[in-house]
Design an enzyme around this catalytic site. Sequence first.
Site, PDB file in Angstrom:
ATOM      1  N   ILE A 190       0.818  -1.127   0.013  1.00 45.05           N
ATOM      2  CA  ILE A 190      -0.064   0.054  -0.156  1.00 45.05           C
ATOM      3  C   ILE A 190       0.987   1.071  -0.040  1.00 45.05           C
ATOM      4  O   ILE A 190       1.849   1.276   0.777  1.00 45.05           O
ATOM      5  CB  ILE A 190      -0.924  -0.074   1.089  1.00 45.05           C
ATOM      6  CG1 ILE A 190      -2.069  -1.279   1.216  1.00 45.05           C
ATOM      7  CG2 ILE A 190      -1.692   1.250   1.484  1.00 45.05           C
ATOM      8  CD1 ILE A 190      -2.410  -1.636   2.465  1.00 45.05           C
ATOM      9  N   CYS A 191       0.372   2.335  -0.772  1.00 46.47           N
ATOM     10  CA  CYS A 191       1.259   3.618  -0.607  1.00 46.47           C
ATOM     11  C   CYS A 191       2.482   3.433  -1.175  1.00 46.47           C
ATOM     12  O   CYS A 191       2.810   3.093  -2.206  1.00 46.47           O
ATOM     13  CB  CYS A 191       1.139   4.017   0.890  1.00 46.47           C
ATOM     14  SG  CYS A 191       1.514   5.675   1.075  1.00 46.47           S
ATOM     15  N   ILE A 192       3.644   3.657  -0.493  1.00 47.78           N
ATOM     16  CA  ILE A 192       4.781   3.589  -0.997  1.00 47.78           C
ATOM     17  C   ILE A 192       5.484   2.517  -0.445  1.00 47.78           C
ATOM     18  O   ILE A 192       6.574   1.915  -1.067  1.00 47.78           O
ATOM     19  CB  ILE A 192       5.648   4.792  -0.128  1.00 47.78           C
ATOM     20  CG1 ILE A 192       7.095   5.046  -0.773  1.00 47.78           C
ATOM     21  CG2 ILE A 192       5.737   4.564   1.312  1.00 47.78           C
ATOM     22  CD1 ILE A 192       7.213   5.330  -2.096  1.00 47.78           C
TER      23      ILE A 192
END
Lengths: 218, 218
Positions: A133-135
């Site tokens: 998720i995300c970075i």
Amino acid sequence: MKKIGVVLSGCGVRDGSEIHEAVLTLLAIDRSGAKAVCFAPDIDCDEVNHLTMQETGAKRKVLVESARIARGEVSDIRNAKASELDAVVFPGGFGAAKNLCSFGQKGADGVVQPDVLRLVKEMAAAKKPICAICIAPSVVALALGKELSPRLTIGNDPGTAGAISATGSKHVDCAADDIVVDRDHLIVSTPAYMLAGSISEAARGIEKAVQATLELVK
Amino acid sequence: MKKIGVVLSGCGVRDGSEIHEAVLTLLAIDRSGAKAVCFAPDIDCDEVNHLTMQETGAKRKVLVESARIARGEVSDIRNAKASELDAVVFPGGFGAAKNLCSFGQKGADGVVQPDVLRLVKEMAAAKKPICAICIAPSVVALALGKELSPRLTIGNDPGTAGAISATGSKHVDCAADDIVVDRDHLIVSTPAYMLAGSISEAARGIEKAVQATLELVK
């Protein structure tokens, strides 16, 4: 009941796991009828004051701070075994890019924390799904990029996407509340707060990502 | 757009806001189309190691730690004005009982942190709803018990319920995923992790509580 490893990296968007993403992950797993099992590496990180967003110069312990999100129920990732898990999820936050690996400091030249690297490689070898998720796709990109060229998203930031591609992975642009699924390598990713303007928007992507990950479990 | 104050008390169930409850509150507010505005008092608290659940002897700053949950967007509660808010929500965690008031240390003899007390009294005087989650009804009980005898729940723990009643408030037993609404005083409460066995169960109560609170906004 499916057991899903959740790999935390501290407690707070700037020096650990992004708290909303981690909690939304735990909620989505629980609502799907699976069981979340939290892990974090027992290493130090650079503390960031989240009011000023400046590093303080002090250190905090990633495993101990992760226990705040996990309500005490978190184990050293050294003890995580792919054979005992059906899938793993990596919430985002700078901790994913700075504590679980050094993508945040070195981009495509970064390395993955050894215990995290072992778990990611074990999961991939066992054909068990990995969600990032995300970075956090940066962890998967550094761990598996050269070997498997997985398809991943971190949203649409050109610089970050370029660094993901430079690991050997294939970056795919994606909206905040959508997901990218690499069915060949069983890897799911969603941009969450790389792009999301609200917690609801991040939640939509994370719910889809967790759902898709559970559907990939054999 | 309705503006809902969310009063945080740090970051972690044992020395601050219970993180899941705080995030679920922010999610429920955002999904309802209202805007959450986070506040916390600028005071110190006793740090607890959440892996061992022991006090470390060190202090942390409640406002600075709350900024982790709020992704930096949190203000000193000294600047919170009832006139600028449509309702306020207090997530739980020991921080609510130990940092926002001294119910955790002194039960019904406890006092409320002065800036928190002012805001609660201002909201009650303005007939604006107050929502309290988990152990946070102790703040409302100490602030308003003698004056208004509000109906509140902290679940069904006899000792804690007795201390709530000793403030002059009326305790009502309640299931983990249900709520108690005092329509005379516009006060909503839900037990969350005082009773919940899972994050989904806590989420059901918190969603109902936030929804009921928004419905009470005039």
